[in-house]
Write an enzyme that holds these catalytic residues in place. Structure first.
Site, PDB file in Angstrom:
ATOM      1  N   GLU A 101      16.004 -40.067  -8.082  1.00  0.00           N
ATOM      2  CA  GLU A 101      16.538 -39.155  -9.098  1.00  0.00           C
ATOM      3  C   GLU A 101      15.442 -38.202  -9.574  1.00  0.00           C
ATOM      4  OE1 GLU A 101      18.679 -39.661 -13.486  1.00  0.00           O
ATOM      5  OE2 GLU A 101      17.557 -41.313 -12.604  1.00  0.00           O
ATOM      6  N   HIS A 102      14.279 -38.757  -9.889  1.00  0.00           N
ATOM      7  CA  HIS A 102      13.131 -37.966 -10.336  1.00  0.00           C
ATOM      8  C   HIS A 102      11.957 -38.224  -9.397  1.00  0.00           C
ATOM      9  CE1 HIS A 102      15.328 -39.347 -14.046  1.00  0.00           C
ATOM     10  NE2 HIS A 102      15.405 -38.041 -14.206  1.00  0.00           N
TER      11      HIS A 102
END
Length: 416
Positions: free
Chosen positions: A314-315
């Site tokens: 996600e990050h």
């Protein structure tokens, strides 16, 4: 610590959703479909232990929440809103002025109505309102509806203030799968919407999956995650808190740190161990670190990037002396944060892009939420007689090959 190959050999993600929840979700959705507001109030009492006589929060309450908010919080939310709005305006797809000779093109229209799920749970999330409702507002969505779980002391004043800033049309205190069903079917109080966005727990995620097709959704989100690539120039004390910041979201939050220097990873490991006993939200952070934290030793640049792309987090954060090469090589991530002064947390709140991002390796085939997810895209085909005559024979012949003779006749009748 694992070397890259050891990590890749054992790397897997649990199924993003617990299949045993399916019958529960189905029953909740059916109950809301049949009984509407009555079912919502019952579930508020059953799941959130809150009696709600009125599901909708009045505009007066929303405005009062903003008016009475302390000035520092108000300014922080306002700055976040302005940056998000400016960024989304800069990337919004718009209808172009076309030459008369252009015969095929695209036009964009805002969705008519959108539902936004704002989690309650372990914390208050006004940032979720800002990172979703602002996008819908910039897109030009006519009716923006927020649902959020009821709390014993009422909905968070910060969440309501964020709703005021983003000009949300209606706010309802209902959460869980039942709120997703309400937005899908509509009830006596809650309007039916065209699309539902926003993060939530497994019940929310599964309800979105179950109801998809009857309503649009952004994604089926799993636990939050971050992967960092670091070297000996990284500020390890800052990295510790980049890890803790992700871990404090959820016991299932996943954190990965990749590096080519084994000693740097060992130093980081010892700093995490030293800081952990005194960390805020220890119960959550410690469980995440114990079960979902990985230190990965890569042998070279290419291997580090391969691990990152396999995780497809996600990050992703790159904190190295020369981060530029990673921007091209790291392809499959929700958002990419470059350098010491671009921590993932700044993206959670005020950088500009939405923090609603793909999880569970879905960054390999999907993207983070943007203003363009609140637009429909229509192709327009307006051919001249000359163009039609140039391509009609090919069209009618392909129709004949496919044995779709009425298709063929639709062309032939125009050629005669």
């Amino acid at each position: 610590m694992l070397n890259a190959q050891q990590f890749l050999n054992q790397f897997s993600l649990e199924a993003p959703l617990d299949e045993s929840l399916y019958p529960i979700i189905r029953d909740i959705c059916q109950e809301v479909k049949v009984h509407g507001d009555k079912a919502l109030k019952m579930y508020n009492l059953t799941f959130d232990h809150t009696k709600t006589d009125h599901l909708e929060i009045s505009h007066e309450q929303i405005k009062a929440a903003f008016d009475t908010l302390d000035e520092k919080t108000k300014q922080a939310l306002q700055q976040s809103y302005e940056r998000i709005k400016a960024y989304q305006e800069s990337i919004k797809q718009t209808n172009q002025q076309l030459e008369e000779s252009v015969e095929c093109y695209e036009i964009y229209h805002p969705l008519e109505s959108v539902g936004i799920y704002v989690p309650g749970g372990k914390a208050s999330y006004p940032s979720t309102v800002l990172m979703t409702a602002t996008l819908a507002q910039v897109a030009g969505v006519e009716n923006i509806v927020v649902v959020t779980p009821p709390q014993p002391n009422g909905v968070s004043q910060e969440v309501l203030a964020a709703c005021y800033i983003t000009q949300v049309n209606q706010v309802f205190q209902v959460g869980g799968a039942q709120s997703i069903a309400a937005l899908t079917y509509g009830t006596e109080t809650i309007p039916k919407v065209d699309k539902i966005v926003g993060p939530g727990n497994q019940f929310v995620a599964y309800a979105k999956k179950y109801l998809f097709g009857q309503v649009g959704i952004d994604q089926i989100a799993g636990p939050t995650e971050i992967a960092l690539i670091i070297d000996d120039t990284a500020d390890l004390d800052a990295i510790v808190y980049d890890v803790f910041a992700q871990a404090e979201h959820d016991e299932l939050a996943r954190t990965y740190v990749i590096g080519e220097d084994a000693q740097v990873l060992k130093d980081l490991e010892s700093r995490i161990a030293k800081a952990l006993p005194n960390v805020d939200r220890y119960d959550i952070v410690s469980k995440s670190i114990a079960n979902q934290h990985y230190l990965i030793h890569a042998s070279n640049f290419d291997e580090a990037c391969h691990v990152m792309n396999t995780i497809a987090p996600e990050h992703a954060s790159i904190q190295t002396v020369n981060p530029q090469p990673y921007i091209e090589k790291v392809k499959y991530v929700g958002a990419l944060f470059i350098g010491h002064y671009s921590p993932e947390v700044i993206g959670d709140y005020v950088a500009g892009p939405s923090h609603v991002l793909p999880t569970n390796r879905t960054a390999r085939f999907t993207n983070g939420l943007s203003v363009n997810d609140f637009l429909t895209r229509n192709t327009v085909i307006h051919l001249s007689k000359d163009t039609f005559e140039q391509i009609a024979d090919s069209a009618q012949h392909i129709a004949h090959v496919e044995a779709l003779y009425n298709h063929q006749q639709s062309i032939l009748i125009r050629q005669s």
